[in-house]
Motif scaffolding. Structure first.
Motif, mmCIF file in Angstrom:
data_model
loop_
_atom_site.group_PDB
_atom_site.id
_atom_site.type_symbol
_atom_site.label_atom_id
_atom_site.label_comp_id
_atom_site.label_asym_id
_atom_site.label_seq_id
_atom_site.Cartn_x
_atom_site.Cartn_y
_atom_site.Cartn_z
ATOM 1 N N THR A 1 0.826 -1.209 0.000
ATOM 2 C CA THR A 1 0.000 0.000 0.000
ATOM 3 C C THR A 1 0.859 1.257 0.000
ATOM 4 O O THR A 1 0.541 2.245 -0.662
ATOM 5 N N THR A 2 1.967 1.215 0.736
ATOM 6 C CA THR A 2 2.869 2.368 0.782
ATOM 7 C C THR A 2 3.456 2.655 -0.595
ATOM 8 O O THR A 2 3.474 3.798 -1.058
ATOM 9 N N LEU A 3 3.940 1.602 -1.272
ATOM 10 C CA LEU A 3 4.480 1.808 -2.613
ATOM 11 C C LEU A 3 3.359 2.221 -3.577
ATOM 12 O O LEU A 3 3.557 3.089 -4.433
ATOM 13 N N ALA A 4 2.190 1.623 -3.421
ATOM 14 C CA ALA A 4 1.058 1.967 -4.288
ATOM 15 C C ALA A 4 0.662 3.429 -4.123
ATOM 16 O O ALA A 4 0.228 4.077 -5.087
ATOM 17 N N SER A 5 0.815 3.971 -2.913
ATOM 18 C CA SER A 5 0.476 5.381 -2.692
ATOM 19 C C SER A 5 1.417 6.290 -3.480
ATOM 20 O O SER A 5 1.000 7.339 -3.989
ATOM 21 N N ILE A 6 2.682 5.884 -3.596
ATOM 22 C CA ILE A 6 3.637 6.653 -4.401
ATOM 23 C C ILE A 6 3.281 6.533 -5.880
ATOM 24 O O ILE A 6 3.261 7.522 -6.619
ATOM 25 N N VAL A 7 2.966 5.311 -6.299
ATOM 26 C CA VAL A 7 2.561 5.081 -7.695
ATOM 27 C C VAL A 7 1.329 5.925 -8.030
ATOM 28 O O VAL A 7 1.253 6.547 -9.091
ATOM 29 N N GLN A 8 0.367 5.952 -7.121
ATOM 30 C CA GLN A 8 -0.871 6.702 -7.336
ATOM 31 C C GLN A 8 -0.597 8.175 -7.592
ATOM 32 O O GLN A 8 -1.183 8.792 -8.486
ATOM 33 N N LEU A 9 0.316 8.754 -6.790
ATOM 34 C CA LEU A 9 0.600 10.184 -6.921
ATOM 35 C C LEU A 9 1.545 10.491 -8.073
ATOM 36 O O LEU A 9 1.603 11.621 -8.554
ATOM 37 N N GLU A 10 2.282 9.501 -8.506
ATOM 38 C CA GLU A 10 3.133 9.696 -9.677
ATOM 39 C C GLU A 10 2.306 9.658 -10.960
ATOM 40 O O GLU A 10 2.556 10.415 -11.896
ATOM 41 N N SER A 11 1.305 8.772 -10.997
ATOM 42 C CA SER A 11 0.486 8.652 -12.198
ATOM 43 C C SER A 11 -0.895 8.121 -11.837
ATOM 44 O O SER A 11 -1.023 7.026 -11.279
ATOM 45 N N ALA A 12 -1.908 8.906 -12.173
ATOM 46 C CA ALA A 12 -3.288 8.460 -11.981
ATOM 47 C C ALA A 12 -3.780 7.675 -13.185
ATOM 48 O O ALA A 12 -4.913 7.192 -13.198
ATOM 49 N N LYS A 13 -2.915 7.545 -14.207
ATOM 50 C CA LYS A 13 -3.276 6.811 -15.415
ATOM 51 C C LYS A 13 -3.180 5.306 -15.138
ATOM 52 O O LYS A 13 -2.096 4.768 -14.928
ATOM 53 N N VAL A 14 -4.317 4.645 -15.162
ATOM 54 C CA VAL A 14 -4.363 3.226 -14.817
ATOM 55 C C VAL A 14 -3.467 2.399 -15.728
ATOM 56 O O VAL A 14 -2.804 1.456 -15.277
ATOM 57 N N ASP A 15 -3.393 2.768 -17.004
ATOM 58 C CA ASP A 15 -2.586 1.980 -17.936
ATOM 59 C C ASP A 15 -1.091 2.184 -17.740
ATOM 60 O O ASP A 15 -0.288 1.375 -18.198
#
Length: 348
Positions: free
Chosen positions: A210-224
């Motif tokens: 979840t912690t890494l996913a939170s960084i991914v989320q803020l880096e790119s909201a593009k699902v693809d």
């Protein structure tokens, strides 16, 4: 000389009785209609009945909506409404009848409120966004979140781990405890034993995912693009390279200012901020998530794209996407082009 007809007393009696019965029926019909079926709500609106409210309090709250309070009270007595008042938020429609309103209040057919929960950075932000929609206030929500049995052993900052962004349906009188239980149900439905096993295959716990996913989320909201971003950060973790994630610096800066600050650009001077969340200074993952990631970001970490990239920078030609590089030399070239774009567009 023609004979005069005699008056028939019985006929006259029955005629009068019939007229009286018709008048009585008409009055009865009007009486029934005026109290049961006639429009009595003078304006549309929301009726809020707090937990523990009395019948008289309901009447006071209804007063601005009623054309005729007396007729409402009469029918409420006939329908025995008031013995048990059910709290909630009820929508009153213009022109509704007493019967329609009382029937809903009696069975507690209150509104279902849709609440969109986003990528909030803390349980305090979550409570602040949700609180205005519910009877309980934000302080009550925070208290319920921090006192939940599953919260024991977790730092307050880490508690957003248990909450998922989504659109949820609640009733206005949902308690803090009921809110937490509903959200925990979503958490348990997602983190099945299968997904926990997938996390272990990456040598990660659900919290770390979840912690890494939170960084991914803020880096790119593009699902693809999220699987590619996740793959890049996992590549860095595997070789012991710092994550160097701008969103963690932004989080650290906002956290220091009580999350009141808006930040659109990270400068070199900001990379030195002292915080365990600053992945430019410290290797590995931050202590806890920096936002509530979407399921797509969680899935991106559990099922990342496989590639050899270690660097990336925002793509000014495709907002929301990035340009990737395998070497620092390529990255420096891409980063310089991005900085030039920022300066040309006066992005501060």
């Amino acid at each position: 000389m023609p004979r005069r007809k005699k008056n028939n007393p019985k006929k006259k009696y029955w005629s009068v009785l019939l007229i009286l019965l018709l008048l009585a029926a008409g009055y009865g019909g009007y009486f029934y209609y005026s109290r049961w079926l006639a429009p009595n709500i003078s304006r549309a609106g929301k009726l809020y009945i707090p937990t523990g409210a009395t019948y008289n309090q309901v009447l006071d709250s209804l007063k601005p909506f009623l054309k005729n309070r007396e007729s409402f009270e009469w029918l409420a007595r006939q329908k025995k409404y008031g013995a048990r008042v059910k709290p909630g938020r009820y929508t009153l429609g213009l022109g509704e009848s007493n019967s329609s309103v009382i029937n809903r209040l009696r069975i507690g057919a209150q509104d279902e409120i849709s609440i969109r929960i986003g990528n909030y950075a803390s349980i305090f932000e979550l409570a602040g966004k949700v609180g205005p929609f519910l009877e309980t206030d934000s302080a009550g929500l925070v208290r319920a979140m921090t006192e939940a049995a599953f919260a024991k052993g977790y730092d307050t900052a880490a508690l957003i781990f248990f909450y998922f962004p989504d659109t949820y349906h609640f009733h206005w009188n949902t308690s803090g405890q009921a809110f937490v239980d509903r959200m925990k149900q979503q958490f348990d439905q997602y983190w099945t034993e299968g997904r926990k096993q997938e996390a272990r295959e990456h040598s990660m716990t659900p919290l770390e995912v979840t912690t890494l996913a939170s960084i991914v989320q803020l880096e790119s909201a593009k699902v693809d693009e999220q699987p590619r971003v996740a793959g890049l950060y996992l590549n860095r973790l595997k070789i012991g390279m710092k994550l160097d994630a701008d969103p963690t610096v932004i989080f650290a800066m906002k956290k220091a200012d009580g999350f009141q600050r808006k930040i659109h650009r990270v400068y070199y001077k900001n990379l030195a901020i002292e915080s365990p969340y600053n992945t430019y200074k410290y290797k590995g993952l931050p202590p806890s998530p920096i936002c509530m990631p979407n399921r797509s970001a969680l899935e991106a970490v559990l099922h990342p794209a496989v590639h050899h990239f270690l660097y990336f920078v925002a793509d000014p030609q495709r907002p929301g996407y990035h340009i990737y590089a395998a070497t620092l030399k390529e990255q420096e070239k891409n980063a310089e082009q991005y900085r030039e774009w920022l300066n040309r567009n006066n992005v501060q």
